[in-house]
Scaffold this active site. Structure first.
Site: not given
Ligand SMILES: Cc1cc2nc3c(=O)[nH]c(=O)nc-3n(C[C@H](O)[C@H](O)[C@H](O)COP(=O)(O)O)c2cc1C
Length: 361
Positions: A125, A129, A196, A198-199, A237, A266
């Site tokens: 994925n 966010f 994450s 993805n940022t 995390k 994560n």
């Protein structure tokens, strides 16, 4: 395996999953949205029936001062906007981590951004966010009567905070602090998501100095919010892609600067362990979760548990009750599932609940 989890497994694998995975032309994100919408739409009677079928959590444990009725929780990302928050306990979960939310509402990355790698029992994925923002979550939880420490939804609720995409990394601290301020009244714990993939730039917040500044500011903010239970506990995390040296640095910073626990891990940027049928998806940008992550997440949890007394929440590739048992045996106090829940449903939760796991304090 318990009879309940066996029956739920068969039901999910033969009826629910095929129907679910075929719905919406097989688009995983639309399926996810309708699942969350369905769970969020269940009334009290339907939730009671579901609770009866799913069975309740077992093996309670106290972590960071919070009493968790069961060891297995909902991992962050499943319920980003707390839409299904009343349903999770009815599925047998002992806690749920809502979010990740950001101070500002944001749409996330362009679609498609979610891929199922079925042969590998995995997901990639790059959601980025997508969420309605911290204020919307606070309003929703307030309207449901959720208050910290009151188990309004039957189980403790963690809230995962991330950085708004438009906020530069250099301004990350006030961005996280704003979210904490809005959401602390509703959270049994706060999770700081600095992992994450993805940022852009987010994972740099795991570096020693940046993490220290962030954690120091957040714990200071938390200590200024008056509550009979004291400051809300803050967990951090982390990613599975840290080197041993980076991991040790993170453990040191969290231990020394007021963190109450570590959530590991994560999703990963690695692409090891994919089945041949899924290799064409290996180049998709984003984080990989599920079975290919099992061994690495366990390794990270083992290293953390060996070097600090801080509690660890183990997450990553828990696809079976045995995987959960191995996490607990490695030193995790609690576990969470995301991908395993998508592939196996609440039979996995019931299977983990059927185990007598670990210490209780
Ligand atoms: C679609 C998707 C969205 C996710 N979103 C978040 C998120 O918003 N915040 C977060 O901390 N983790 C997020 N995660 C990571 C999970 O919480 C979990 O750490 C990771 O998937 C490993 O666990 P698993 O193998 O059981 O899925 C997401 C995972 C997936 C698959």
């Amino acid at each position: 395996m318990s009879l309940r989890s066996a029956v739920l497994d068969v039901g999910y694998a033969s009826v629910v999953r095929p129907a679910l995975f075929r719905a919406h032309g097989g688009d995983p994100e639309l399926i996810h949205e309708s699942l969350i919408g369905f769970l969020g739409g269940l009334g009290p009677a339907a939730r009671s029936a579901l609770r009866l079928v799913s069975g309740g959590p077992t093996s309670p444990v106290t972590v960071a001062g919070v009493r968790f009725p069961g060891r297995v929780g909902v991992a962050a990302g499943l319920d980003k906007d707390a839409r299904a928050v009343e349903a999770w306990s009815a599925l047998g979960f002992g806690f749920a981590e809502l979010g990740t939310v950001t101070a500002l509402a944001q749409p996330g990355n362009d679609r498609p951004r979610l891929y199922r790698l079925k042969s590998s029992q995995a997901i990639i994925n790059r959601m980025g966010f997508n969420n309605a923002g911290a204020k919307a979550m606070a309003d929703r939880l307030y309207s449901l009567g959720v208050r910290r420490g009151e188990l309004t939804c039957g189980i403790p609720l963690g809230i995962s905070l991330g950085k708004s995409k438009v906020t530069p990394v250099a301004d990350a601290v006030p961005d996280y602090v704003a979210s904490l301020r809005m959401l602390a009244p509703y959270a049994d714990y706060i999770a700081i998501n600095v992992s994450s993939p993805n940022t852009p730039g987010l994972r740099t917040l795991q570096e020693g100095d940046l993490l220290r500044d962030l954690l120091t500011s957040l714990t200071r903010e938390a200590s200024q919010i008056v509550h009979p239970l004291g400051p809300v506990p803050i967990f951090v995390k982390i990613a599975p892609d840290l080197s041993d040296a980076q991991l040790d640095e993170v453990i040191g910073v969290v231990t020394d600067h007021g963190g109450r626990g570590i959530i590991a891990t994560n999703t990963t940027l690695a692409r090891d362990g994919l089945a041949p049928a899924d290799r064409h998806l290996a180049d998709q940008a984003g984080g990989l979760s599920g079975a290919p992550l099992t061994a690495r997440a366990l390794q990270v949890v083992t290293r953390i548990a060996a070097s600090t007394t801080l509690p660890v929440i183990g997450v990553g590739g828990i696809m079976s009750p045995d995987d959960a048992t191995r996490m607990i045996d490695a030193g995790a106090r609690l576990v969470q599932v995301y991908t395993g829940f998508i592939y196996s449903g609440n039979g996995l939760v019931a299977g983990i609940n059927a185990r007598q796991l670990g210490r209780t304090t």
